[in-house]
Write an enzyme that holds these catalytic residues in place. Sequence first.
Site, PDB file in Angstrom:
ATOM      1  N   CYS A   1      -0.849  60.686  28.920  1.00  9.59           N
ATOM      2  CA  CYS A   1      -2.695  59.332  28.675  1.00  9.59           C
ATOM      3  C   CYS A   1      -3.825  59.343  29.891  1.00  9.59           C
ATOM      4  CB  CYS A   1      -1.553  58.585  28.524  1.00  9.59           C
ATOM      5  SG  CYS A   1      -1.349  56.970  29.014  1.00  9.59           S
TER       6      CYS A   1
ATOM      7  N   HIS B   1       1.049  53.062  29.749  1.00 14.67           N
ATOM      8  CA  HIS B   1      -0.084  53.762  29.017  1.00 14.67           C
ATOM      9  C   HIS B   1      -2.303  53.086  29.321  1.00 14.67           C
ATOM     10  CE1 HIS B   1      -2.459  55.998  25.655  1.00 14.67           C
ATOM     11  NE2 HIS B   1      -2.621  55.166  25.409  1.00 14.67           N
TER      12      HIS B   1
ATOM     13  N   ASP C   1      -9.484  55.311  22.986  1.00 18.01           N
ATOM     14  CA  ASP C   1      -8.477  55.988  23.933  1.00 18.01           C
ATOM     15  C   ASP C   1      -7.844  57.471  23.221  1.00 18.01           C
ATOM     16  OD1 ASP C   1      -5.526  56.120  24.400  1.00 18.01           O
ATOM     17  OD2 ASP C   1      -4.788  54.625  22.727  1.00 18.01           O
TER      18      ASP C   1
END
Length: 271
Positions: A68, A105, A120
Site C-alpha cells: 500500500c 494502511h 486508494d
Amino acid sequence: MGFRLNAYLDRIRLSNVPDGLAGLRALQESHMRAIPFENIDPLLGRVPSLDPKSLSDKLLARERGGYCFEHNRLFGHALEALGYAPRTLLARVRNGAPEGGARTHQAFEVTVEAARWLADTGFGGHGALHPVGLDEPGPQVLPNGAYRVVRDAVAGETVVERQAGDVWISLYGFDGHTARRIDLEAANFLCASWDGAPFKANLMLALHGPDGRRAMFNRALTLGMPPETETRVIDRFEDFARVLREEFRLDVDHADLAAVWAKIETAPTRR
C-alpha cells in the site's frame, strides 16, 4: 530523477485523463488494473523505499508491484501532478473484524466537484476500483461491487465496507486526521519489519484483470470476489513462476522467485 507523470500514465495505459471526478476514477481504476499488489520485498527481508526515484524504477521501469505505501505514494505523486490535492490518511485494517489493528494502511481523501472521496490504489484486499464517496450515506455500486462508509462512534472512525452476498464486510477504518510523511515512513518500516504484520511471513498478491480480480495467498490462487470465488493451490515451482510472470505480470528475477518459493512451499494456504 524523480516522479515522471508520462511514464506513470504509460504504465497504467491511460492516454487521456479527464478533468474532475472522471479523471480521479480513471486514474484509480487504471492503476489497479495495471500495477499488482505484491509484498515480495518485505517477504524477503527488505524494507521498500518510498522515494520517488526508487518507486519509479521498481513500479514503472521494472514493472514490479508493491504494497500500500508504495502504490499510494506513487498514486499521490500522480494526483498532485494532475492538480488534485490529496490529503493523506492512515487506516486500521479490519478485514471483517469488529475493530482494526495498528495504523498500517495508507489512503487519500480527495475533494473534487464539491464532494469528498476516498481514493486508494493500494489495499491488497477487496478494495474498490473507483473512489468511494465519503459524503454518501448509502451503498455505492462501483465496477467491482457495492461499497459504503459507516461511522463507528466507539472507535471514532469512518469504516469502509464491501457487500458480499447478504452481508457487509468491514475493510478498514480511519479517524480522518492528516498523516505526515514521517508517519508514513514509520508505518512502512513497521509493516515490512514487524512480526505482527502479515508481510514478513506470507506472500500476498492481487490484480484486477479483464476477467476479474486475481489474488494469491502463499500458494493459493483465487479468482473472483467473495462470495463467488474459485481457488486452486499451486504445487510446483514452475507453475508458481509462470503465474507470477503471466497472470500477475510481475517481472521478478529467478533468484527472488526461488527465494519466495522456499518461504511459502510449506506455508499455510488459508489466512
